[in-house]
Scaffold this active site. Structure first.
Site, PDB file in Angstrom:
ATOM      1  N   HIS A 154      27.740  49.096  55.617  1.00 36.49           N
ATOM      2  CA  HIS A 154      27.039  50.240  54.703  1.00 36.49           C
ATOM      3  C   HIS A 154      25.527  49.054  54.486  1.00 36.49           C
ATOM      4  O   HIS A 154      25.302  49.220  53.190  1.00 36.49           O
ATOM      5  CB  HIS A 154      27.718  50.785  53.645  1.00 36.49           C
ATOM      6  CG  HIS A 154      28.432  49.672  52.649  1.00 36.49           C
ATOM      7  ND1 HIS A 154      27.799  48.414  51.874  1.00 36.49           N
ATOM      8  CD2 HIS A 154      29.719  49.962  52.013  1.00 36.49           C
ATOM      9  CE1 HIS A 154      28.848  48.107  51.247  1.00 36.49           C
ATOM     10  NE2 HIS A 154      29.761  48.910  51.125  1.00 36.49           N
ATOM     11  N   HIS A 200      42.222  48.112  45.604  1.00 36.56           N
ATOM     12  CA  HIS A 200      40.666  48.631  45.543  1.00 36.56           C
ATOM     13  C   HIS A 200      40.667  49.768  46.257  1.00 36.56           C
ATOM     14  O   HIS A 200      41.298  49.862  47.355  1.00 36.56           O
ATOM     15  CB  HIS A 200      39.856  47.375  46.098  1.00 36.56           C
ATOM     16  CG  HIS A 200      38.477  47.670  46.141  1.00 36.56           C
ATOM     17  ND1 HIS A 200      37.835  48.672  45.493  1.00 36.56           N
ATOM     18  CD2 HIS A 200      37.529  47.283  47.019  1.00 36.56           C
ATOM     19  CE1 HIS A 200      36.613  48.633  45.838  1.00 36.56           C
ATOM     20  NE2 HIS A 200      36.102  47.641  46.665  1.00 36.56           N
ATOM     21  N   GLU A 242      38.167  51.191  47.881  1.00 36.76           N
ATOM     22  CA  GLU A 242      37.009  51.486  48.837  1.00 36.76           C
ATOM     23  C   GLU A 242      37.892  51.419  50.024  1.00 36.76           C
ATOM     24  O   GLU A 242      38.811  50.730  50.287  1.00 36.76           O
ATOM     25  CB  GLU A 242      36.096  50.286  48.863  1.00 36.76           C
ATOM     26  CG  GLU A 242      34.779  50.629  49.629  1.00 36.76           C
ATOM     27  CD  GLU A 242      33.873  49.844  49.480  1.00 36.76           C
ATOM     28  OE1 GLU A 242      33.698  48.665  49.010  1.00 36.76           O
ATOM     29  OE2 GLU A 242      32.591  50.039  50.202  1.00 36.76           O
ATOM     30  N   ASP A 285      37.622  50.359  53.221  1.00 37.82           N
ATOM     31  CA  ASP A 285      37.924  49.346  53.823  1.00 37.82           C
ATOM     32  C   ASP A 285      39.331  48.821  53.647  1.00 37.82           C
ATOM     33  O   ASP A 285      39.913  48.098  54.358  1.00 37.82           O
ATOM     34  CB  ASP A 285      36.816  48.219  54.234  1.00 37.82           C
ATOM     35  CG  ASP A 285      36.058  47.852  52.862  1.00 37.82           C
ATOM     36  OD1 ASP A 285      36.282  48.620  51.850  1.00 37.82           O
ATOM     37  OD2 ASP A 285      35.848  46.781  52.814  1.00 37.82           O
ATOM     38  N   HIS A 306      34.767  45.171  42.998  1.00 37.44           N
ATOM     39  CA  HIS A 306      33.575  45.633  43.227  1.00 37.44           C
ATOM     40  C   HIS A 306      33.067  47.064  42.823  1.00 37.44           C
ATOM     41  O   HIS A 306      32.207  47.356  42.673  1.00 37.44           O
ATOM     42  CB  HIS A 306      33.369  45.496  45.131  1.00 37.44           C
ATOM     43  CG  HIS A 306      32.360  46.347  45.574  1.00 37.44           C
ATOM     44  ND1 HIS A 306      32.605  46.959  46.848  1.00 37.44           N
ATOM     45  CD2 HIS A 306      30.880  46.358  45.270  1.00 37.44           C
ATOM     46  CE1 HIS A 306      31.574  47.462  47.160  1.00 37.44           C
ATOM     47  NE2 HIS A 306      30.480  47.102  46.278  1.00 37.44           N
ATOM     48  N   ASP A 329      37.962  42.138  47.062  1.00 29.23           N
ATOM     49  CA  ASP A 329      36.617  41.843  47.463  1.00 29.23           C
ATOM     50  C   ASP A 329      36.095  40.243  46.866  1.00 29.23           C
ATOM     51  O   ASP A 329      35.099  39.759  47.699  1.00 29.23           O
ATOM     52  CB  ASP A 329      35.468  42.815  46.985  1.00 29.23           C
ATOM     53  CG  ASP A 329      35.391  44.132  47.989  1.00 29.23           C
ATOM     54  OD1 ASP A 329      36.067  43.923  49.289  1.00 29.23           O
ATOM     55  OD2 ASP A 329      35.023  44.964  47.486  1.00 29.23           O
ATOM     56  N   TYR A 381      27.677  37.251  51.084  1.00 26.41           N
ATOM     57  CA  TYR A 381      28.585  38.405  50.754  1.00 26.41           C
ATOM     58  C   TYR A 381      28.226  38.618  49.079  1.00 26.41           C
ATOM     59  O   TYR A 381      28.031  39.627  48.664  1.00 26.41           O
ATOM     60  CB  TYR A 381      30.131  37.963  50.522  1.00 26.41           C
ATOM     61  CG  TYR A 381      30.929  39.169  50.394  1.00 26.41           C
ATOM     62  CD1 TYR A 381      31.469  39.826  51.640  1.00 26.41           C
ATOM     63  CD2 TYR A 381      31.319  39.257  48.946  1.00 26.41           C
ATOM     64  CE1 TYR A 381      32.388  40.790  51.136  1.00 26.41           C
ATOM     65  CE2 TYR A 381      32.488  40.181  48.821  1.00 26.41           C
ATOM     66  CZ  TYR A 381      32.904  40.944  49.882  1.00 26.41           C
ATOM     67  OH  TYR A 381      33.631  42.099  49.582  1.00 26.41           O
ATOM     68  N   HIS A 432      38.324  40.012  52.764  1.00 25.69           N
ATOM     69  CA  HIS A 432      37.719  39.719  53.894  1.00 25.69           C
ATOM     70  C   HIS A 432      37.593  38.156  54.140  1.00 25.69           C
ATOM     71  O   HIS A 432      37.333  37.362  52.967  1.00 25.69           O
ATOM     72  CB  HIS A 432      36.297  40.070  53.431  1.00 25.69           C
ATOM     73  CG  HIS A 432      36.192  41.633  53.084  1.00 25.69           C
ATOM     74  ND1 HIS A 432      36.306  42.687  54.102  1.00 25.69           N
ATOM     75  CD2 HIS A 432      35.776  42.577  52.067  1.00 25.69           C
ATOM     76  CE1 HIS A 432      36.208  43.915  53.667  1.00 25.69           C
ATOM     77  NE2 HIS A 432      35.690  43.646  52.461  1.00 25.69           N
TER      78      HIS A 432
HETATM   79 FE1  FEO Z   1      34.466  46.984  48.037  1.00 28.01          FE
HETATM   80 FE2  FEO Z   1      35.618  45.470  50.859  1.00 28.01          FE
HETATM   81  O1  FEO Z   1      35.414  46.948  49.651  1.00 28.01           O
END
Ligand code: FEO
Length: 397
Positions: free
Chosen positions: A24, A78, A80, A82, A145, A164, A191, A224
């Protein structure tokens, strides 16, 4: 990614996304990973899922350890996608009535992503869930996040599953901090600069809360990148520093150019800044991705922005960058503008307005030059650079 053990009975069953290059709007030159964690205990627990494109890989990874049907609990740290995108596939595989623990905001946000309702169980900070020999403790981490974000801590193993937080967009052969060493920090910093910078005050408070809770953190498992097992305090300490948004004695000169005039100006400004003993770097937006420029901006004392005037406006790549930077809310920067123009020349004024809206300290009205800079024009750019260099030094950074 083959599943691997992090602690006795705790596995990373996530996946690598080797080929992603744009997350994104953030350039992910090394790809990324979507980590998901399986805890084998009396109640088998899955923490987070992966992007929906990788749902079969996730199930395959889980199957290498246990039959997915045996999973009792899912924790969604989370919303989101991903991390939650594979939730419907996982729930289908394990049984749709199994509980999904999430924050109260997760309970609001998850149903807005899927056409099916699941058995959501909202939890709050400090709430515990026994899964047998282990106890999970939840910690809401709003805006790190998203509003729904939370961490999950396993006290028996001293593992913090941090979603995150403390992550890096990095896929490589290394899985742990001790395997990659200091090289990982460039990815962790990028990041932070591009995902978390605007939440620095909240992160500062969160780290204070974690310290006051006295959590013994031996391992940090972000969603991640690599896992911090050798020295988790190194990334916590880096975050403590990054949240302060302290600037170094350096400047970023970011620009685009149509016919090299604004480029010539940028390079003279860099020379002027360097003349004062301050590090400066020209970053042409044709060659530098906005997210790499933002990483450089994070600890720069000054951000100098250049754009030609195109059809009475700032050049598109430059306004793109300004919009991106504004959203990330860098603090306490010196700002200045420059640019070449042909007949109307609005860009410098418009850049200054943008920088003012970000509360930058505009130390000069900026330099605008008609068509191609002559020696006087170049001298003006050099003088602007000197003024910026002096301002950085005087700021006592
Ligand atoms: Fe806020 Fe890795 O997603």
């Amino acid at each position: 990614m083959k599943p691997f053990e992090i602690a006795d009975g705790i596995y990373n069953v996530g996946v690598e996304d080797w080929n992603i290059r744009d997350f994104h709007g953030y350039s992910t030159n090394n790809g990324t990973t979507y980590n998901a964690f399986l805890i084998i205990d009396e109640k088998i627990t899955l923490i987070d899922t992966v992007k929906k494109e990788f749902s079969s890989q996730l199930l395959n990874n889980i199957s290498q350890i246990i039959d997915p049907k045996k999973i009792d609990y899912v924790i969604s740290n989370h919303t989101e996608m991903d991390h939650s995108g594979s939730l419907p596939v996982v729930m289908h595989a394990i049984g749709e009535d199994k509980p999904v623990y999430c924050s109260k905001m997760g309970m609001k946000n998850l149903p807005l992503h899927f056409s099916r309702e699941f058995n959501y169980k909202p939890v709050s900070t400090g709430e515990e869930l026994s899964i047998g020999k282990r106890t999970l403790t939840f910690l809401e981490t709003k805006m790190i996040h998203w509003p729904d974000s939370m961490f999950t801590y396993v006290k028996e193993d001293g593992i913090l599953f941090s979603s995150d937080g403390f992550g890096q967009h990095y896929a490589g052969p290394e899985k742990f901090d001790d395997q990659i060493g200091e090289k990982i920090f460039i990815h962790a910093k990028k990041y932070y600069a591009n995902i978390l910078l605007l939440y620095s005050d909240k992160i500062q408070k969160l780290i204070g809360d974690v310290i006051s809770m006295g959590l013994d953190i031996k391992t940090i498992c972000p969603d991640h990148g690599i896992i911090w097992r050798k020295n988790p305090s190194s990334i916590i300490n880096a975050y403590v520093e990054w949240t302060k948004q302290k600037s170094e004695k350096k400047a970023v000169v970011v620009y685009d150019s149509m016919w090299h005039s604004t480029e010539l100006m940028a390079e003279m400004i860099v020379d002027g800044i360097a003349n004062e003993g301050v590090e400066a770097r020209p970053m042409n937006l044709r060659n530098w991705h906005r997210s790499d420029v933002m990483t450089a901006v994070m600890d720069a004392g000054a951000v100098v922005v250049g754009s030609p005037t195109l059809n009475n406006n700032i050049y598109p790549t430059v306004i793109d960058f300004l919009t991106y930077m504004k959203g990330l809310k860098p603090k306490d920067k010196i700002g200045a503008a420059f640019g070449s123009f042909g007949w109307s020349g609005e860009s410098v004024k418009q850049i200054n307005q943008e920088l003012e809206s970000m509360k930058f300290d505009i130390i000069d009205p900026g330099v605008k030059i008609k068509y191609i800079p002559d020696q006087d024009g170049l001298n003006s750019c050099f003088e602007l650079g000197k003024k910026i260099g002096k301002a950085i030094i005087n700021k006592n950074i």
